[in-house]
Structure formats: C-alpha cells, structure tokens
Design an enzyme around this catalytic site. Structure first.
Site, PDB file in Angstrom:
ATOM      1  CE  LYS A 273      -4.165  -1.473  -0.221  1.00  0.00           C
ATOM      2  NZ  LYS A 273      -3.962  -2.089  -1.526  1.00  0.00           N
TER       3      LYS A 273
ATOM      4  CE1 TYR B  41      -1.804  -7.501  -2.191  1.00  0.00           C
ATOM      5  CE2 TYR B  41      -2.491  -7.656  -4.491  1.00  0.00           C
ATOM      6  CZ  TYR B  41      -1.501  -7.716  -3.517  1.00  0.00           C
ATOM      7  OH  TYR B  41      -0.208  -7.984  -3.889  1.00  0.00           O
TER       8      TYR B  41
HETATM    9  P1  RFL Z   1      10.012   8.582  -1.270  1.00  0.00           P
HETATM   10  O1  RFL Z   1      10.002   7.517  -2.301  1.00  0.00           O
HETATM   11  O2  RFL Z   1      10.729   8.299   0.011  1.00  0.00           O
HETATM   12  O3  RFL Z   1      10.603   9.899  -1.943  1.00  0.00           O
HETATM   13  C1  RFL Z   1      10.949  11.041  -1.192  1.00  0.00           C
HETATM   14  C2  RFL Z   1      11.999  11.823  -1.950  1.00  0.00           C
HETATM   15  O4  RFL Z   1      12.327  13.010  -1.215  1.00  0.00           O
HETATM   16  C3  RFL Z   1      13.724  13.179  -1.203  1.00  0.00           C
HETATM   17  N1  RFL Z   1      14.098  13.997  -0.037  1.00  0.00           N
HETATM   18  C4  RFL Z   1      14.435  15.295  -0.103  1.00  0.00           C
HETATM   19  N2  RFL Z   1      14.507  16.146  -1.135  1.00  0.00           N
HETATM   20  C5  RFL Z   1      14.879  17.414  -0.869  1.00  0.00           C
HETATM   21  N3  RFL Z   1      15.209  17.857   0.381  1.00  0.00           N
HETATM   22  C6  RFL Z   1      15.140  17.033   1.444  1.00  0.00           C
HETATM   23  N4  RFL Z   1      15.449  17.466   2.674  1.00  0.00           N
HETATM   24  C7  RFL Z   1      14.740  15.694   1.227  1.00  0.00           C
HETATM   25  N5  RFL Z   1      14.557  14.624   2.037  1.00  0.00           N
HETATM   26  C8  RFL Z   1      14.176  13.606   1.263  1.00  0.00           C
HETATM   27  C9  RFL Z   1      14.267  11.764  -1.162  1.00  0.00           C
HETATM   28  O5  RFL Z   1      15.622  11.695  -1.620  1.00  0.00           O
HETATM   29  C10 RFL Z   1      13.300  11.043  -2.082  1.00  0.00           C
HETATM   30  O6  RFL Z   1      13.719  11.059  -3.429  1.00  0.00           O
HETATM   31  O7  RFL Z   1       8.523   9.023  -0.848  1.00  0.00           O
HETATM   32  P2  RFL Z   1       7.184   9.062  -1.728  1.00  0.00           P
HETATM   33  O8  RFL Z   1       7.411   9.758  -3.033  1.00  0.00           O
HETATM   34  O9  RFL Z   1       6.124   9.554  -0.810  1.00  0.00           O
HETATM   35  O10 RFL Z   1       6.877   7.557  -2.126  1.00  0.00           O
HETATM   36  C11 RFL Z   1       6.555   6.577  -1.164  1.00  0.00           C
HETATM   37  C12 RFL Z   1       7.039   5.189  -1.626  1.00  0.00           C
HETATM   38  O11 RFL Z   1       8.394   5.281  -1.977  1.00  0.00           O
HETATM   39  C13 RFL Z   1       6.840   4.129  -0.531  1.00  0.00           C
HETATM   40  O12 RFL Z   1       5.602   4.295   0.119  1.00  0.00           O
HETATM   41  C14 RFL Z   1       6.879   2.690  -1.119  1.00  0.00           C
HETATM   42  O13 RFL Z   1       8.131   2.402  -1.654  1.00  0.00           O
HETATM   43  C15 RFL Z   1       6.533   1.657  -0.036  1.00  0.00           C
HETATM   44  N6  RFL Z   1       6.618   0.273  -0.516  1.00  0.00           N
HETATM   45  C16 RFL Z   1       5.596  -0.289  -1.258  1.00  0.00           C
HETATM   46  N7  RFL Z   1       4.522   0.439  -1.617  1.00  0.00           N
HETATM   47  C17 RFL Z   1       3.529  -0.103  -2.403  1.00  0.00           C
HETATM   48  O14 RFL Z   1       2.542   0.588  -2.718  1.00  0.00           O
HETATM   49  N8  RFL Z   1       3.594  -1.399  -2.883  1.00  0.00           N
HETATM   50  C18 RFL Z   1       4.642  -2.192  -2.575  1.00  0.00           C
HETATM   51  O15 RFL Z   1       4.680  -3.310  -3.078  1.00  0.00           O
HETATM   52  C19 RFL Z   1       5.682  -1.667  -1.710  1.00  0.00           C
HETATM   53  N9  RFL Z   1       6.746  -2.404  -1.390  1.00  0.00           N
HETATM   54  C20 RFL Z   1       7.734  -0.504  -0.202  1.00  0.00           C
HETATM   55  C21 RFL Z   1       7.771  -1.854  -0.658  1.00  0.00           C
HETATM   56  C22 RFL Z   1       8.806   0.025   0.524  1.00  0.00           C
HETATM   57  C23 RFL Z   1       9.892  -0.769   0.819  1.00  0.00           C
HETATM   58  N10 RFL Z   1      10.958  -0.165   1.549  1.00  0.00           N
HETATM   59  C24 RFL Z   1      12.315  -0.369   1.316  1.00  0.00           C
HETATM   60  C25 RFL Z   1      10.664   0.903   2.482  1.00  0.00           C
HETATM   61  C26 RFL Z   1       8.838  -2.662  -0.374  1.00  0.00           C
HETATM   62  C27 RFL Z   1       9.897  -2.145   0.384  1.00  0.00           C
HETATM   63  C28 RFL Z   1      11.021  -3.103   0.706  1.00  0.00           C
HETATM   64  C1  PHB Z   2       7.367  -6.088  -4.190  1.00  0.00           C
HETATM   65  O1  PHB Z   2       8.355  -5.427  -3.858  1.00  0.00           O
HETATM   66  O2  PHB Z   2       7.306  -6.710  -5.263  1.00  0.00           O
HETATM   67  C2  PHB Z   2       6.224  -6.187  -3.240  1.00  0.00           C
HETATM   68  C3  PHB Z   2       6.379  -5.709  -1.952  1.00  0.00           C
HETATM   69  C4  PHB Z   2       5.310  -5.821  -1.053  1.00  0.00           C
HETATM   70  C5  PHB Z   2       4.120  -6.419  -1.468  1.00  0.00           C
HETATM   71  C6  PHB Z   2       3.974  -6.863  -2.768  1.00  0.00           C
HETATM   72  C7  PHB Z   2       5.029  -6.753  -3.660  1.00  0.00           C
HETATM   73  O3  PHB Z   2       3.093  -6.569  -0.593  1.00  0.00           O
END
Ligand code: RFL
Ligand code: PHB
Length: 394
Positions: free
Chosen positions: A297, A385
C-alpha cells in the site's frame, strides 16, 4: 525564482504530482536532495492498484507501463501448508493490480518531466520552508554552493519519512500515531523467472515469505528476519536455502535461483501524522504516513494523496475554490487509515510473532482460517488489495 507550487522530493509522489499539475497548466518546481541515479537505485514497491494505474495514465506517463506491466487478476496465500488462490478480479467487481516496479514508474515520470521541460533541481541541500502560515510562503536551498530562493503559493512536502517538510511544522501541531513491528523484511532481487505466475504471500513457523516479481524474468523475494540481522550476513545461498525451507516441497522444487542483483533489510513500521496540512504546506505520501509493505500500500497511498491534492489545486486555480484546501487532510486521511488498517491486518495475519502467547497464536490461526476460508473473508481481502475507490473532490 517564482512558481505556483514548490514540490520537495522527486520520489514517485513528487514526480506524479508535478506531472499532473504541469499538464493542468499549474507551474511547479521540484527540489530533490539526491541525484537522479540515486533515486532510481532504490528498489521498493512492485504492485500498483488500479487507481494508481489510472492516475499514471491521466498524467500521461503510462506508455511503457501499459506495454510492459503485468496485469494480475489474482494473488495466492499459502497458510498451514495449503495454497489458497484469491481471484481478485472476480471478487472485486472486475479490478486488477499491475506488477510494475516503483523504479520504472519513477523512470517514466522523470522522462515525462524532462520532455515537458518542467524544472527539477537535483542534488540540492539545506532545503528550508518559510512563512508557512502566510499566503506568501517561500523555500530556500543551496545548489552548487549558491543560496537560492523560490517564492510560491503552496508547498507540497513529498520528501518521504526522513524529509524536512514534516519537521518544518511547529511542535505540538501534529499528532503522531506509530506501531513498530519486532521484525524486518530481507528482500532479494534476481534475474530468474518467478516461482509462480501470481504473487504468493506465505505464513510459516520460521517466518513470513513473499514471492513477488518485476517481470517474467525478474523475481523479488522477501523473508521475515529478526531486526538484529544484517543483510551482509545473508549470502545468496543462505537466502535461497531459507526460502526453500519455508515453502512446500512441490513449490520449492520449482524455485530457480541465481545471483542477487540487490539484497537489503527494511524494518516494518506503521506511522501516521494528523493533520496532513499546515497553512500552505501539504504533506504527501511517506512524509505523512508509513505502512508495513505486507499490503502493498505505501506507493499506492502516496498516489492517493497526490490524487486528492491535484484535484484540489485544480479547483483552486481553475475555479477559484480556495475552500477546497481545508478538505485535503480529511479526504486523504480517510483513505490513509483504511490502507493502514489493511497493512496492519495483513502483517498480523501472516508473520510469526515469537513473543505472542499461546492464546494469541490460536487467535491468529483462527483469523487465517476464517478470512481465507470464507467468501466474505476473501472478498474483503480482494477489495482492499486492488484498492478502495477515491472519494470525489467537491
Ligand atoms: P520517497 O520515495 O521516500 O521519496 C521522497 C523523496 O524526497 C527526497 N528527499 C528530499 N529532497 C529534498 N530535500 C530534502 N530534505 C529531502 N529529504 C528527502 C528523497 O531523496 C526522495 O527522493 O517518498 P514518496 O514519493 O512519498 O513515495 C513513497 C514510496 O516510496 C513508498 O511508500 C513505497 O516504496 C513503499 N513500498 C511499497 N509500496 C507499495 O505501494 N507497494 C509495494 O509493493 C511496496 N513495497 C515498499 C515496498 C517500501 C519498501 N521499503 C524499502 C521501504 C517494499 C519495500 C522493501
Ligand atoms: C514487491 O516489492 O514486489 C512487493 C512488496 C510488497 C508487497 C507486494 C510486492 O506486498
């Protein structure tokens, strides 16, 4: 410099908001702390809800997604040794999800922005937000050692959990809600064919497993690990062996292993701040809320906030509806809390909580038995989902 909206952060939420606003004739400048390559090197989400897919199409950054993304009409659960297919499309009134990595979404949005000629400053430092309670806010930062200033009407804080935007709001204004889970996810990306055509979410006594994918030739697997583990302590062989131990033999026999392209551990956390607005500053995505990845999410909730803020700003600039600005936080948070609830539910349902009592363990089993064994249970999982509908902005 002067613009209508300053967007802090060029992650998926900042880039998507920037593209939608630009197409709607609303000028904006994006400020990003990192380089484009660094932003693209972060391996994160893989699943897009149907509403996120629609929004990317509306932004005009959809050609490659539509050509290369994999539409998934179902997902599979593996609990107590039983495989349970969940027909998402059939149970949700025809909706599906799309397998298309966050890295690719970001790349497409970066390209669309550069083709549109909209300004992004990468590699900036010392971003600071000023005069947030006035209608003349401004943002200062350094670029190549030079101090810069942008005057604007509104600021979108799209700078993630560790950004400056949330911290620019005075102490005492925001209420924080948090739940930290006692484990993390160790993720591995490899150029190997996925073990199964659908994603598999598996509960096992040794810990949760997710078998995901990025394409027909690239797999993404996750293992629940203790928070004290370090990714360096997990060789590829150790990862593959542990994954096989947590899968039934017939499935483990189909696993194709190979060298990892990336391996990292992410802690699991639920976090929300209320409200998501302070004067002319609007918090968007991870800057305002974090979910454990179990419900897929995080990125989708970021897109959900973008959807609301974009439509509100269109109302403001195109119809003089400044009254809409006060609706942002409530509209966004109603959907955020439902996404938080689903992510928390999926996390509790499928992980191994070592410290839980015998009673709690039985309750967890009964929840799996009930939700995955009844049409009503599977339907509620499916509709969450694929993504709950957006409310209208009016
Ligand atoms: P981001 O992607 O963290 O981007 C924020 C940006 O701001 C920059 N920044 C700055 N810029 C200027 N000045 C500052 N002081 C700054 N501080 C920070 C950063 O460098 C960065 O480029 O936030 P945004 O855009 O809100 O996006 C959120 C998503 O990235 C995050 O929610 C998802 O990745 C979470 N997530 C997943 N979400 C899903 O919907 N489906 C998934 O399957 C899913 N799998 C995941 C995930 C996150 C994971 N991790 C590592 C946290 C799986 C993983 C493993
Ligand atoms: C993915 O990184 O592919 C991913 C992560 C979390 C999920 C589903 C897919 O729940």
């Amino acid at each position: 410099m002067k613009t209508q909206v300053v967007i802090v952060g060029a992650g998926p939420s900042g880039l998507l908001l920037g593209q939608l606003l630009h197409n709607a004739g609303i000028s904006n400048i994006i400020l990003e702390r990192q380089t484009p390559d660094y932003v693209l090197s972060r391996i994160r989400a893989g699943i897009l809800e149907s509403g996120t897919v629609e929004l990317l199409r509306e932004a005009g950054a959809h050609q490659r997604m539509d050509a290369e993304g994999l539409v998934h009409d179902g997902v599979e659960f593996l609990v107590e040794g039983r495989r349970i297919p969940v027909p998402l499309k059939a149970l949700s009134g025809g909706k599906s999800v799309m397998v298309y990595g966050q890295t690719e979404v970001t790349r497409d949005l970066m390209q669309a922005r550069s083709e549109a000629g909209a300004p992004t400053f990468y590699n900036v430092s010392d971003v600071a937000l000023h005069n947030l309670k006035s209608d003349k806010p401004y943002v200062t930062f350094s670029k190549d050692g030079e101090p810069c200033r942008i005057d604007c009407d509104y600021i979108a804080g799209c700078d993630g959990f560790h950004g400056v935007s949330r911290k620019a709001i005075p102490t005492g204004v925001l209420r924080e809600y948090e739940c930290v889970y006692p484990f993390g996810w160790l993720g591995l990306l490899a150029d190997t064919p996925p073990i199964h055509h659908e994603l598999i979410y598996a509960h096992h006594d040794r810990g949760f497993v997710l078998c995901s994918q990025r394409s027909l030739t690239r797999s993404r697997y996750y293992l629940q690990v203790p928070l004290t583990d370090k990714a360096e302590a997990w060789s590829d062989d150790r990862f593959w062996d542990e994954l096989k131990r947590r899968l039934p033999q017939d499935l483990a026999g189909k696993l194709v292993t190979g060298p990892s392209l990336e391996k990292s551990i992410a802690p699991l956390r639920s976090f929300v701040v209320e409200p998501m607005q302070y004067g002319s500053l609007f918090l968007v995505g991870d800057a305002a809320h974090i979910v454990p990845p179990t419900g897929a999410k995080g990125l989708n909730l970021a897109a959900s906030d973008v959807n609301y803020l974009y439509r509100i700003l269109c109302g403001v600039y195109h119809q003089g509806r400044r009254d809409l600005l006060a609706c942002y936080s409530q509209l966004a948070l109603r959907r955020v809390w439902k996404g938080e609830r689903f992510s928390w539910f999926m996390t509790r349902l499928l992980h191994d909580f070592q410290e839980q009592s015998g009673f709690d363990r039985r309750m967890q089993q009964a929840e799996r038995d009930y939700f995955l064994g009844s049409q009503a249970g599977l339907t509620t999982i499916a509709e969450n989902y694929v993504g709950l509908p957006f409310e209208a902005v009016r």
